[in-house]
Motif scaffolding. Structure first.
Motif, mmCIF file in Angstrom:
data_model
loop_
_atom_site.group_PDB
_atom_site.id
_atom_site.type_symbol
_atom_site.label_atom_id
_atom_site.label_comp_id
_atom_site.label_asym_id
_atom_site.label_seq_id
_atom_site.Cartn_x
_atom_site.Cartn_y
_atom_site.Cartn_z
ATOM 1 N N LEU A 1 0.848 -1.181 0.000
ATOM 2 C CA LEU A 1 0.000 0.000 0.000
ATOM 3 C C LEU A 1 0.887 1.236 0.000
ATOM 4 O O LEU A 1 1.942 1.239 0.636
ATOM 5 N N GLY A 2 0.458 2.260 -0.700
ATOM 6 C CA GLY A 2 1.233 3.488 -0.736
ATOM 7 C C GLY A 2 0.349 4.707 -0.572
ATOM 8 O O GLY A 2 -0.819 4.706 -0.951
ATOM 9 N N PHE A 3 0.916 5.732 0.015
ATOM 10 C CA PHE A 3 0.230 6.990 0.265
ATOM 11 C C PHE A 3 1.190 8.084 -0.166
ATOM 12 O O PHE A 3 2.284 8.208 0.382
ATOM 13 N N ARG A 4 0.805 8.836 -1.187
ATOM 14 C CA ARG A 4 1.670 9.886 -1.723
ATOM 15 C C ARG A 4 1.077 11.244 -1.368
ATOM 16 O O ARG A 4 -0.098 11.506 -1.601
ATOM 17 N N VAL A 5 1.898 12.090 -0.801
ATOM 18 C CA VAL A 5 1.482 13.415 -0.355
ATOM 19 C C VAL A 5 1.897 14.442 -1.401
ATOM 20 O O VAL A 5 3.059 14.485 -1.800
ATOM 21 N N GLY A 6 0.947 15.278 -1.825
ATOM 22 C CA GLY A 6 1.233 16.298 -2.817
ATOM 23 C C GLY A 6 1.131 17.723 -2.300
ATOM 24 O O GLY A 6 1.589 18.651 -2.956
ATOM 25 N N THR A 7 0.515 17.914 -1.122
ATOM 26 C CA THR A 7 0.330 19.256 -0.562
ATOM 27 C C THR A 7 0.473 19.189 0.958
ATOM 28 O O THR A 7 0.495 18.113 1.553
ATOM 29 N N TRP A 8 0.539 20.372 1.572
ATOM 30 C CA TRP A 8 0.576 20.414 3.036
ATOM 31 C C TRP A 8 -0.680 19.791 3.635
ATOM 32 O O TRP A 8 -0.620 19.123 4.655
ATOM 33 N N ARG A 9 -1.793 20.017 2.990
ATOM 34 C CA ARG A 9 -3.045 19.425 3.474
ATOM 35 C C ARG A 9 -2.969 17.890 3.414
ATOM 36 O O ARG A 9 -3.470 17.201 4.288
ATOM 37 N N GLY A 10 -2.322 17.390 2.383
ATOM 38 C CA GLY A 10 -2.119 15.950 2.277
ATOM 39 C C GLY A 10 -1.246 15.408 3.397
ATOM 40 O O GLY A 10 -1.463 14.306 3.902
ATOM 41 N N LEU A 11 -0.243 16.195 3.800
ATOM 42 C CA LEU A 11 0.609 15.792 4.916
ATOM 43 C C LEU A 11 -0.214 15.689 6.196
ATOM 44 O O LEU A 11 -0.050 14.742 6.973
ATOM 45 N N LEU A 12 -1.124 16.620 6.393
ATOM 46 C CA LEU A 12 -2.008 16.557 7.563
ATOM 47 C C LEU A 12 -2.890 15.314 7.509
ATOM 48 O O LEU A 12 -3.133 14.667 8.527
ATOM 49 N N ALA A 13 -3.355 14.976 6.306
ATOM 50 C CA ALA A 13 -4.175 13.761 6.148
ATOM 51 C C ALA A 13 -3.364 12.523 6.511
ATOM 52 O O ALA A 13 -3.869 11.603 7.166
ATOM 53 N N LEU A 14 -2.115 12.487 6.098
ATOM 54 C CA LEU A 14 -1.253 11.348 6.426
ATOM 55 C C LEU A 14 -1.062 11.245 7.932
ATOM 56 O O LEU A 14 -1.172 10.161 8.505
ATOM 57 N N PHE A 15 -0.779 12.371 8.581
ATOM 58 C CA PHE A 15 -0.640 12.354 10.036
ATOM 59 C C PHE A 15 -1.935 11.898 10.702
ATOM 60 O O PHE A 15 -1.914 11.256 11.745
ATOM 61 N N GLY A 16 -3.063 12.224 10.077
ATOM 62 C CA GLY A 16 -4.357 11.838 10.625
ATOM 63 C C GLY A 16 -4.579 10.339 10.665
ATOM 64 O O GLY A 16 -5.250 9.830 11.564
ATOM 65 N N ILE A 17 -4.024 9.610 9.715
ATOM 66 C CA ILE A 17 -4.215 8.153 9.735
ATOM 67 C C ILE A 17 -3.041 7.414 10.374
ATOM 68 O O ILE A 17 -3.121 6.213 10.597
ATOM 69 N N ALA A 18 -1.977 8.132 10.699
ATOM 70 C CA ALA A 18 -0.791 7.493 11.267
ATOM 71 C C ALA A 18 -1.100 6.767 12.575
ATOM 72 O O ALA A 18 -0.591 5.672 12.818
ATOM 73 N N ARG A 19 -1.946 7.354 13.410
ATOM 74 C CA ARG A 19 -2.304 6.682 14.674
ATOM 75 C C ARG A 19 -3.043 5.383 14.410
ATOM 76 O O ARG A 19 -2.817 4.384 15.081
ATOM 77 N N GLY A 20 -3.930 5.416 13.423
ATOM 78 C CA GLY A 20 -4.659 4.198 13.092
ATOM 79 C C GLY A 20 -3.750 3.100 12.573
ATOM 80 O O GLY A 20 -3.910 1.930 12.921
ATOM 81 N N ILE A 21 -2.773 3.473 11.769
ATOM 82 C CA ILE A 21 -1.822 2.497 11.250
ATOM 83 C C ILE A 21 -0.982 1.929 12.391
ATOM 84 O O ILE A 21 -0.725 0.726 12.456
ATOM 85 N N ALA A 22 -0.579 2.788 13.313
ATOM 86 C CA ALA A 22 0.160 2.314 14.486
ATOM 87 C C ALA A 22 -0.702 1.343 15.293
ATOM 88 O O ALA A 22 -0.203 0.351 15.824
ATOM 89 N N GLY A 23 -2.008 1.616 15.360
ATOM 90 C CA GLY A 23 -2.923 0.718 16.066
ATOM 91 C C GLY A 23 -3.009 -0.644 15.413
ATOM 92 O O GLY A 23 -3.096 -1.670 16.098
ATOM 93 N N ILE A 24 -2.980 -0.668 14.089
ATOM 94 C CA ILE A 24 -2.993 -1.949 13.372
ATOM 95 C C ILE A 24 -1.771 -2.765 13.768
ATOM 96 O O ILE A 24 -1.864 -3.965 14.028
ATOM 97 N N GLN A 25 -0.633 -2.121 13.845
ATOM 98 C CA GLN A 25 0.586 -2.823 14.216
ATOM 99 C C GLN A 25 0.522 -3.348 15.652
ATOM 100 O O GLN A 25 1.018 -4.430 15.933
ATOM 101 N N ARG A 26 -0.072 -2.575 16.544
ATOM 102 C CA ARG A 26 -0.183 -3.002 17.946
ATOM 103 C C ARG A 26 -1.186 -4.126 18.122
ATOM 104 O O ARG A 26 -0.936 -5.096 18.820
#
Length: 157
Positions: free
Chosen positions: A29-54
């Motif tokens: 799976l890949g997530f490509r960021v093109g704008t600052w708003r996209g970076l915020l979106a990535l940070f928004g799902i980062a906790r959920g991805i960390a939860g999947i790993q836990r």
């Protein structure tokens, strides 16, 4: 150099026995960021991805984070079978992320995944990428409409 010393410096080679995983599915799976708003979106799902790993959902054997570039991150997951993967993708939090991503295409992000089954079949989906990657670099494109909207149907060909 003595022959036994040369033997000691060689690296042992290993392979894997996948006979216990006849229905294995590997997903990139890949997530490509093109704008600052996209970076915020990535940070928004980062906790959920960390939860999947836990929490490791039922059927997820391994989750590995990957970096494809400065603005392109992703993961590789090994699933016991397609049924486990589908159960996860149809449940929260995955369902919520995907719905939100689909609604907000102005977020400056792109997403893709490629899935490979040990028993046969490959499939991919690419959303919002500025140029083809992976399988899309050499295979013809096909719109994901009708039954082709689901990973299961794309895997069947």
């Amino acid at each position: 150099m003595r022959a036994d010393a040369a033997q000691e410096t060689r690296h042992d080679r290993e392979s894997v026995d996948l006979s216990g995983y006849p229905d294995l599915v590997v997903v990139y799976l890949g997530f490509r960021v093109g704008t600052w708003r996209g970076l915020l979106a990535l940070f928004g799902i980062a906790r959920g991805i960390a939860g999947i790993q836990r929490e490791m959902p039922e059927g997820l054997l391994v989750h590995e984070n990957l970096v494809f570039g400065l603005n392109h991150v992703g993961m590789r997951q090994y699933w016991r079978d397609l049924e486990s993967l589908e159960t996860f993708t149809r449940s929260d939090p995955h369902r919520i992320w995907w719905r939100k991503f689909g609604r907000d295409r102005s977020g400056g992000t792109a997403f893709w995944h490629e899935a490979y089954r040990l028993s046969g079949g490959m499939e991919a989906i690419y959303v919002g990428l500025p140029q083809p990657i992976g399988l899309a670099r050499f295979a013809g494109s096909r719109k994901p409409v009708g039954p082709f909207m689901s990973s299961r149907h794309r895997l069947a060909g």
